[in-house]
Design an enzyme around this catalytic site. Sequence first.
Site, PDB file in Angstrom:
ATOM      1  N   ASP A   1      -6.480  -2.876  -0.997  1.00 53.86           N
ATOM      2  CA  ASP A   1      -6.313  -1.420  -0.918  1.00 53.86           C
ATOM      3  C   ASP A   1      -6.546  -0.867   0.487  1.00 53.86           C
ATOM      4  OD1 ASP A   1      -6.021  -1.791  -3.581  1.00 53.86           O
ATOM      5  OD2 ASP A   1      -7.637  -0.467  -4.221  1.00 53.86           O
TER       6      ASP A   1
ATOM      7  N   LYS B   1     -13.484  -7.216   1.215  1.00 53.71           N
ATOM      8  CA  LYS B   1     -12.238  -7.641   0.574  1.00 53.71           C
ATOM      9  C   LYS B   1     -11.600  -6.495  -0.172  1.00 53.71           C
ATOM     10  CE  LYS B   1     -11.968  -7.668  -3.292  1.00 53.71           C
ATOM     11  NZ  LYS B   1     -11.980  -7.502  -4.739  1.00 53.71           N
ATOM     12  N   THR B   2     -10.366  -6.257  -0.056  1.00 54.38           N
ATOM     13  CA  THR B   2      -9.540  -5.479  -0.980  1.00 54.38           C
ATOM     14  C   THR B   2      -8.192  -5.225  -0.332  1.00 54.38           C
ATOM     15  OG1 THR B   2      -9.172  -3.442  -2.232  1.00 54.38           O
ATOM     16  CG2 THR B   2     -10.565  -3.195  -0.309  1.00 54.38           C
TER      17      THR B   2
ATOM     18  N   TYR C   1       0.570  -6.823  -8.347  1.00 53.01           N
ATOM     19  CA  TYR C   1       0.140  -8.196  -8.596  1.00 53.01           C
ATOM     20  C   TYR C   1       0.994  -9.202  -7.800  1.00 53.01           C
ATOM     21  CZ  TYR C   1      -2.502  -5.738 -12.079  1.00 53.01           C
ATOM     22  OH  TYR C   1      -3.358  -4.855 -12.675  1.00 53.01           O
TER      23      TYR C   1
ATOM     24  N   LYS D   1      24.021   3.585  -5.421  1.00 49.34           N
ATOM     25  CA  LYS D   1      24.115   4.270  -6.718  1.00 49.34           C
ATOM     26  C   LYS D   1      22.769   4.524  -7.395  1.00 49.34           C
ATOM     27  CE  LYS D   1      25.161   0.023  -9.250  1.00 49.34           C
ATOM     28  NZ  LYS D   1      26.046  -0.718 -10.098  1.00 49.34           N
ATOM     29  N   TYR D   2      21.681   4.040  -6.801  1.00 52.46           N
ATOM     30  CA  TYR D   2      20.387   4.240  -7.460  1.00 52.46           C
ATOM     31  C   TYR D   2      19.365   4.895  -6.544  1.00 52.46           C
ATOM     32  CZ  TYR D   2      21.917   0.805 -10.952  1.00 52.46           C
ATOM     33  OH  TYR D   2      22.593   0.129 -11.927  1.00 52.46           O
TER      34      TYR D   2
ATOM     35  N   ARG E   1     -14.919  -8.696 -12.685  1.00 53.35           N
ATOM     36  CA  ARG E   1     -15.340  -7.337 -12.348  1.00 53.35           C
ATOM     37  C   ARG E   1     -16.684  -6.951 -12.970  1.00 53.35           C
ATOM     38  NH1 ARG E   1     -11.780  -4.470  -9.437  1.00 53.35           N
ATOM     39  NH2 ARG E   1      -9.562  -4.983  -9.574  1.00 53.35           N
TER      40      ARG E   1
ATOM     41  N   GLY F   1     -10.673  -7.444  -7.627  1.00 52.49           N
ATOM     42  CA  GLY F   1      -9.267  -7.836  -7.580  1.00 52.49           C
ATOM     43  C   GLY F   1      -8.998  -8.897  -6.519  1.00 52.49           C
TER      44      GLY F   1
ATOM     45  N   ASP G   1     -17.220  -1.169  -4.183  1.00 49.85           N
ATOM     46  CA  ASP G   1     -18.190  -1.163  -5.282  1.00 49.85           C
ATOM     47  C   ASP G   1     -19.023  -2.450  -5.278  1.00 49.85           C
ATOM     48  OD1 ASP G   1     -17.534   1.335  -6.335  1.00 49.85           O
ATOM     49  OD2 ASP G   1     -15.900   0.510  -7.543  1.00 49.85           O
TER      50      ASP G   1
ATOM     51  N   ARG H   1      -0.981  -9.766  -4.415  1.00 53.70           N
ATOM     52  CA  ARG H   1      -2.433  -9.952  -4.291  1.00 53.70           C
ATOM     53  C   ARG H   1      -2.861 -11.401  -4.098  1.00 53.70           C
ATOM     54  NH1 ARG H   1      -5.925  -6.709  -8.595  1.00 53.70           N
ATOM     55  NH2 ARG H   1      -5.361  -8.522  -9.825  1.00 53.70           N
TER      56      ARG H   1
HETATM   57  P1  FBP Z   1     -10.384  -4.318  -5.664  1.00 55.76           P
HETATM   58  O1  FBP Z   1     -10.738  -2.925  -5.244  1.00 55.76           O
HETATM   59  O2  FBP Z   1     -11.368  -4.951  -6.542  1.00 55.76           O
HETATM   60  O3  FBP Z   1     -10.055  -5.169  -4.467  1.00 55.76           O
HETATM   61  O4  FBP Z   1      -9.039  -4.289  -6.502  1.00 55.76           O
HETATM   62  C1  FBP Z   1      -7.961  -3.591  -6.049  1.00 55.76           C
HETATM   63  C2  FBP Z   1      -6.843  -3.523  -7.049  1.00 55.76           C
HETATM   64  O5  FBP Z   1      -5.865  -4.498  -6.762  1.00 55.76           O
HETATM   65  C3  FBP Z   1      -6.254  -2.124  -7.066  1.00 55.76           C
HETATM   66  O6  FBP Z   1      -5.275  -1.997  -6.090  1.00 55.76           O
HETATM   67  C4  FBP Z   1      -5.771  -2.004  -8.476  1.00 55.76           C
HETATM   68  O7  FBP Z   1      -5.790  -0.659  -8.890  1.00 55.76           O
HETATM   69  C5  FBP Z   1      -6.775  -2.787  -9.250  1.00 55.76           C
HETATM   70  O8  FBP Z   1      -7.287  -3.758  -8.378  1.00 55.76           O
HETATM   71  C6  FBP Z   1      -6.182  -3.466 -10.443  1.00 55.76           C
HETATM   72  O9  FBP Z   1      -7.208  -3.970 -11.232  1.00 55.76           O
HETATM   73  P2  FBP Z   1      -7.117  -5.312 -12.078  1.00 55.76           P
HETATM   74  O10 FBP Z   1      -7.220  -6.436 -11.101  1.00 55.76           O
HETATM   75  O11 FBP Z   1      -8.327  -5.277 -12.934  1.00 55.76           O
HETATM   76  O12 FBP Z   1      -5.828  -5.315 -12.800  1.00 55.76           O
END
Ligand code: FBP
Length: 548
Positions: free
Chosen positions: A202, A199-200, A421, A239-240, A142, A78, A173, A424
Amino acid sequence: MTKSALQIARAAYKPKMPAALSGTVKAVDGEYTQSVSDQEDIKKLFPNTYGMPIVTFEKSNEKKELPAINVGVILSGGQAPGGHNVIAGLFDGIKTINKDSRLYGFILGPGGLIEHHYKELTDDIIDPYRNTGGFDMIGSGRTKLETKEQFDKGLEILKELGISALVIIGGDDSNTNACVLAEYYKSINAGVQVIGCPKTIDGDLKNEQIEASFGFDTACKVYSEVIGNIERDCNSAQKYWHFIKLMGRSASHIALECALQTQPNICIISEEVEAENKTLDDIVTYIAGIVARRAENGDNFGTVLIPEGLIEFVPAMKLLIAELNDYLAKHDAEFKMIKKSEQRTYIISKLTKDNSDLYASLPEGVARQLTLDRDPHGNVQVSLIETEKLLSEMVATKLSEWKKEGKYKGKFAALHHFFGYEGRCAAPSNYDADYCYSLGFTASCLIASGRTGYMSSVRNTTAPVDKWIAGGIPVTMMMNMERRHGEMKPVIQKALVKLDGAPFKAFAADRDEWAATTSYVYPGPIQYFGMTEVCDEPTKTLQLEQRG
Ligand code: FBP
């Protein structure tokens, strides 16, 4: 290409670097290492790359002439803000080693290596991408690099281009696979070093030496800006209830960081749900309880943060997903032959009793989402599961039951959001711009010092940048054995939110007050130019972790 005013100004930003990396650098070896667990198994699987020492780079007075090197680079998985700066740092690093060094980017992720799709990255190509978000300079993918055939196919193009080192920029991974590749190339004396970069967005690729994965800082700041905006709207209209799902496949670091930045009324932390053996109904009752208490004060509004991976942490759901993963890994072709309308009944008939009952009790949409294709690493694509809707629907049902029983008198109208998204590919914050550039430059130093099977590491990043510490960590040190696709595999251990860690404790100490009152904080947009306390602040998570 038309550029925004910010893009033009940002292109001129010179990332800051650890002082030790300017000038000649020497590698200092530390202690020999062990994997975090399953030492015997990991040692057997990585006879050539297990147990290597941690490396730290220090300034050296020695002037050394090093030969030119050809290096390959891959962006894997990602997108995460700052990837282009890793490449820029790597490029500048290998050019500092020798101006005739060359960098090749493999196109669209690890698949580019196997399919021999590449382009040489020169100044002309790299310069426009400096300090920009996205991975579009070479693209990402991926494809899982795991078989000997893939490694051999990759080696053909590496040999053809005279590449003696490959840098793989990826998450847990991808770095695991980078290490398997390093081990293989070493075992056959291929003459190709493999270096990883963390990188991530997350934030779950971290440990004692890897303080943060890049992109987490920027992504959390982008999400927190928008959550703050929603909170202000929420408090204005009153209200939400806003149910906001936040990306982060497994760990809840993003949700926790955003909660620390914005002080929402509710934030669910998956790791706590798992530790306390909570059911979906427990979570729903907790949320509904806060909605009802706020309603007693006339506050029929609020914000709820939900981590993307929550569903996999509810223990009963986890068992169900594990069985589904194993089943679908073995019977994927058969499952794909079943008509869509009959897939639910098919799965119900194949699972063990408890899992089958739970699966049958789930709303149609969520049940279907659980059987969608796994990603190439065997993970459920949690970003496709609409947990925010599932929870708000269940909360609405609970509240109407309570209304009938006279326990609740408020109004409940929910809105749903998913932020993932949106963040990112944001332009990297100063932290990520500097951190990524330093990670790339450090990777070049690891290459120059002949290392393979290492991850580039930059530490002490809550201090001013010149005091950051650059080095390398053997990837095998971060590994343990885990079940994947129905088999035990060596993988980098994911860093989940620690319930005894400072960030979670800080959140837990304040959350009841945030639930009862309206204590929203509005972080505003990332600032790239201006006062250091506004522009360079690291995440709250990192600051709290460093304070201990
Ligand atoms: P990585 O672990 O490859 O950095 O990706 C993280 C991520 O953005 C997650 O937060 C999310 O669940 C996933 O990728 C979404 O996958 P895709 O990019 O295939 O839509």
